[in-house]
Motif scaffolding. Structure first.
Motif, PDB file in Angstrom:
ATOM      1  N   MET A   1      -1.415   3.475   1.729  1.00 26.25           N
ATOM      2  CA  MET A   1      -0.298   2.619   1.322  1.00 26.25           C
ATOM      3  C   MET A   1      -0.104   2.705  -0.177  1.00 26.25           C
ATOM      4  O   MET A   1      -1.049   2.573  -0.949  1.00 26.25           O
ATOM      5  CB  MET A   1      -0.584   1.161   1.714  1.00 26.25           C
ATOM      6  CG  MET A   1       0.489   0.188   1.285  1.00 26.25           C
ATOM      7  SD  MET A   1       0.051  -1.516   1.722  1.00 26.25           S
ATOM      8  CE  MET A   1       1.546  -2.355   1.220  1.00 26.25           C
ATOM      9  N   LEU A   3       2.164   1.184  -3.472  1.00 26.87           N
ATOM     10  CA  LEU A   3       2.894  -0.019  -3.847  1.00 26.87           C
ATOM     11  C   LEU A   3       3.833   0.266  -5.009  1.00 26.87           C
ATOM     12  O   LEU A   3       3.528   1.079  -5.887  1.00 26.87           O
ATOM     13  CB  LEU A   3       1.923  -1.125  -4.255  1.00 26.87           C
ATOM     14  CG  LEU A   3       0.906  -1.580  -3.209  1.00 26.87           C
ATOM     15  CD1 LEU A   3      -0.160  -2.455  -3.854  1.00 26.87           C
ATOM     16  CD2 LEU A   3       1.595  -2.334  -2.084  1.00 26.87           C
ATOM     17  N   ASP A 117       7.386  -4.093  -4.188  1.00 29.15           N
ATOM     18  CA  ASP A 117       6.499  -4.835  -3.298  1.00 29.15           C
ATOM     19  C   ASP A 117       5.951  -6.096  -3.948  1.00 29.15           C
ATOM     20  O   ASP A 117       5.815  -7.136  -3.312  1.00 29.15           O
ATOM     21  CB  ASP A 117       5.318  -3.950  -2.858  1.00 29.15           C
ATOM     22  CG  ASP A 117       5.772  -2.738  -2.065  1.00 29.15           C
ATOM     23  OD1 ASP A 117       6.284  -2.934  -0.945  1.00 29.15           O
ATOM     24  OD2 ASP A 117       5.624  -1.610  -2.571  1.00 29.15           O
ATOM     25  N   GLU A 157      -2.813  -3.760   4.482  1.00 30.83           N
ATOM     26  CA  GLU A 157      -1.736  -2.770   4.521  1.00 30.83           C
ATOM     27  C   GLU A 157      -0.882  -2.903   5.778  1.00 30.83           C
ATOM     28  O   GLU A 157       0.341  -2.761   5.728  1.00 30.83           O
ATOM     29  CB  GLU A 157      -2.334  -1.360   4.443  1.00 30.83           C
ATOM     30  CG  GLU A 157      -3.172  -1.121   3.204  1.00 30.83           C
ATOM     31  CD  GLU A 157      -3.802   0.254   3.193  1.00 30.83           C
ATOM     32  OE1 GLU A 157      -3.127   1.207   3.622  1.00 30.83           O
ATOM     33  OE2 GLU A 157      -4.967   0.382   2.770  1.00 30.83           O
ATOM     34  N   ARG A 160       0.916  -6.325   5.726  1.00 25.05           N
ATOM     35  CA  ARG A 160       1.621  -6.517   4.445  1.00 25.05           C
ATOM     36  C   ARG A 160       1.452  -7.958   3.951  1.00 25.05           C
ATOM     37  O   ARG A 160       2.414  -8.656   3.628  1.00 25.05           O
ATOM     38  CB  ARG A 160       3.102  -6.153   4.587  1.00 25.05           C
ATOM     39  CG  ARG A 160       3.328  -4.645   4.684  1.00 25.05           C
ATOM     40  CD  ARG A 160       4.795  -4.290   4.721  1.00 25.05           C
ATOM     41  NE  ARG A 160       5.523  -4.703   3.539  1.00 25.05           N
ATOM     42  CZ  ARG A 160       5.510  -4.078   2.368  1.00 25.05           C
ATOM     43  NH1 ARG A 160       4.779  -2.981   2.217  1.00 25.05           N
ATOM     44  NH2 ARG A 160       6.233  -4.516   1.354  1.00 25.05           N
ATOM     45  N   LYS A 161       0.185  -8.354   3.868  1.00 24.78           N
ATOM     46  CA  LYS A 161      -0.162  -9.666   3.344  1.00 24.78           C
ATOM     47  C   LYS A 161      -1.181  -9.510   2.232  1.00 24.78           C
ATOM     48  O   LYS A 161      -2.016  -8.607   2.257  1.00 24.78           O
ATOM     49  CB  LYS A 161      -0.720 -10.573   4.443  1.00 24.78           C
ATOM     50  CG  LYS A 161       0.319 -11.037   5.446  1.00 24.78           C
ATOM     51  CD  LYS A 161      -0.270 -12.045   6.418  1.00 24.78           C
ATOM     52  CE  LYS A 161       0.801 -12.563   7.376  1.00 24.78           C
ATOM     53  NZ  LYS A 161       0.253 -13.570   8.328  1.00 24.78           N
ATOM     54  N   LEU A 179       4.278  -9.830   1.601  1.00 22.16           N
ATOM     55  CA  LEU A 179       5.005  -8.994   0.646  1.00 22.16           C
ATOM     56  C   LEU A 179       6.452  -8.856   1.116  1.00 22.16           C
ATOM     57  O   LEU A 179       6.713  -8.877   2.322  1.00 22.16           O
ATOM     58  CB  LEU A 179       4.369  -7.606   0.552  1.00 22.16           C
ATOM     59  CG  LEU A 179       2.911  -7.522   0.121  1.00 22.16           C
ATOM     60  CD1 LEU A 179       2.478  -6.062   0.073  1.00 22.16           C
ATOM     61  CD2 LEU A 179       2.688  -8.183  -1.213  1.00 22.16           C
TER      62      LEU A 179
END
Length: 297
Positions: A1, A3, A117, A157, A160-161, A179
């Motif tokens: 991932m 960002l 993000d 990932e 998405r927290k 996010l």
């Protein structure tokens, strides 16, 4: 991932050196009369961004600041520490902005940036001490926010927290947020890493306000002009109100309902002393006295 991280930073006057010439007649700060420094808590925020970049390869960190041309110096300082690029919002129409006008300009610029993000910034700037710009940016962008952050503990990932430890009165709190979001960082967070010597050498020619290579500035030929074609990363982006499609009436003094009346240094000096025994009666009498003369309460 990977960002996409935006770091909000500000070049601020060194408030340790406030003198009689610190203010202009219109109530705005006379920045020419004070040394300019990188806002301390924005450096704490930058360190959190760089740690995320270290952890997630391919991530990018973009510095975003608003101010006169010399404010590009903090973008350079970000590049020297590991940021990837930077944008300077500079226009006479931005001048004299309070937190409302500042957050409008920043939020509008972030919309122009597009994908992101995480937006990170310091809790507050030492020239205003309001801690309002970060939360106002979050509100204008419709994003969740976590304030008073001390450390980013984890990032999931798949979900998405992000998990963040924040400092609150009486202790610490661990929170989880989705996010994308806005995070403001305390000065009690980890200090920013020093400038990297290799990055200083790479970026030391970087100039503010040059999206395209130019051979002159203010009528003078730039040294090493040929390098700007071969090394585009030396050019820092400079955006005006028109570039971000902003409303001039919401920028600068036009969009600022808050007016500063005066700025001054206040030094507290003891003129008398009292000896207290620590008894309940003495402590109660002291509290009554402090309330009466408005020292507290």
């Amino acid at each position: 991932m990977s960002l996409k991280i935006v770091v909000l930073a500000k070049q601020v006057p060194d408030t340790r050196n406030v003198g009689k010439d610190a203010m202009k007649a219109d109530g705005t700060i006379n920045r020419a009369a004070l040394p300019a420094i990188f806002n301390p808590e924005d450096l704490n925020a930058l360190e959190q961004a760089l740690r995320l970049k270290d952890r997630f390869p391919g991530s990018t960190v973009t510095m975003l600041t608003m101010g006169p041309g010399r404010a590009a110096e903090i973008i350079r300082q970000g590049l020297y520490r590991g940021a990837d690029d930077g944008i300077l919002l500079t226009d006479r129409a931005f001048a004299g902005a309070d937190t409302l006008a500042t957050s409008y300009a920043i939020a509008t610029a972030i919309r122009k940036i597009g994908q992101f993000d995480i937006i990170l910034g310091g809790r507050q700037a030492i020239d205003g001490d309001t801690a309002q710009v970060g939360p106002q940016v979050a509100e204008k962008l419709g994003l969740p926010q976590v304030t008073y952050a001390e450390e980013i503990l984890d990032l999931d990932e798949k979900l998405r927290k992000i998990t963040i430890r924040r400092h609150i009165d009486g202790g610490v709190e661990t929170v989880e947020a989705p996010l994308p979001l806005v995070i403001t960082v305390n000065g009690s967070a980890a200090p920013c890493r020093p400038c990297n010597a290799k990055l200083v050498m790479k970026y030391k020619l970087a100039l503010g306000g040059l999206e395209k290579a130019e051979v002159t500035k203010d009528g003078k030929e730039l040294p090493y002009a040929e390098l700007y074609d071969n090394r585009p990363y030396l050019n820092l982006k400079e955006w005006t109100v028109a570039d971000i499609d902003g409303d001039v009436q919401q920028c600068g003094l036009n969009g600022s309902p808050t007016k500063v009346k005066t700025v001054q240094n206040i030094s507290f000096q003891a003129k008398e002393s009292q000896a207290l025994t620590g008894s309940d009666a003495d402590v109660e009498a002291l509290i009554v006295e402090l309330l009466a003369n408005h020292t507290i309460g």
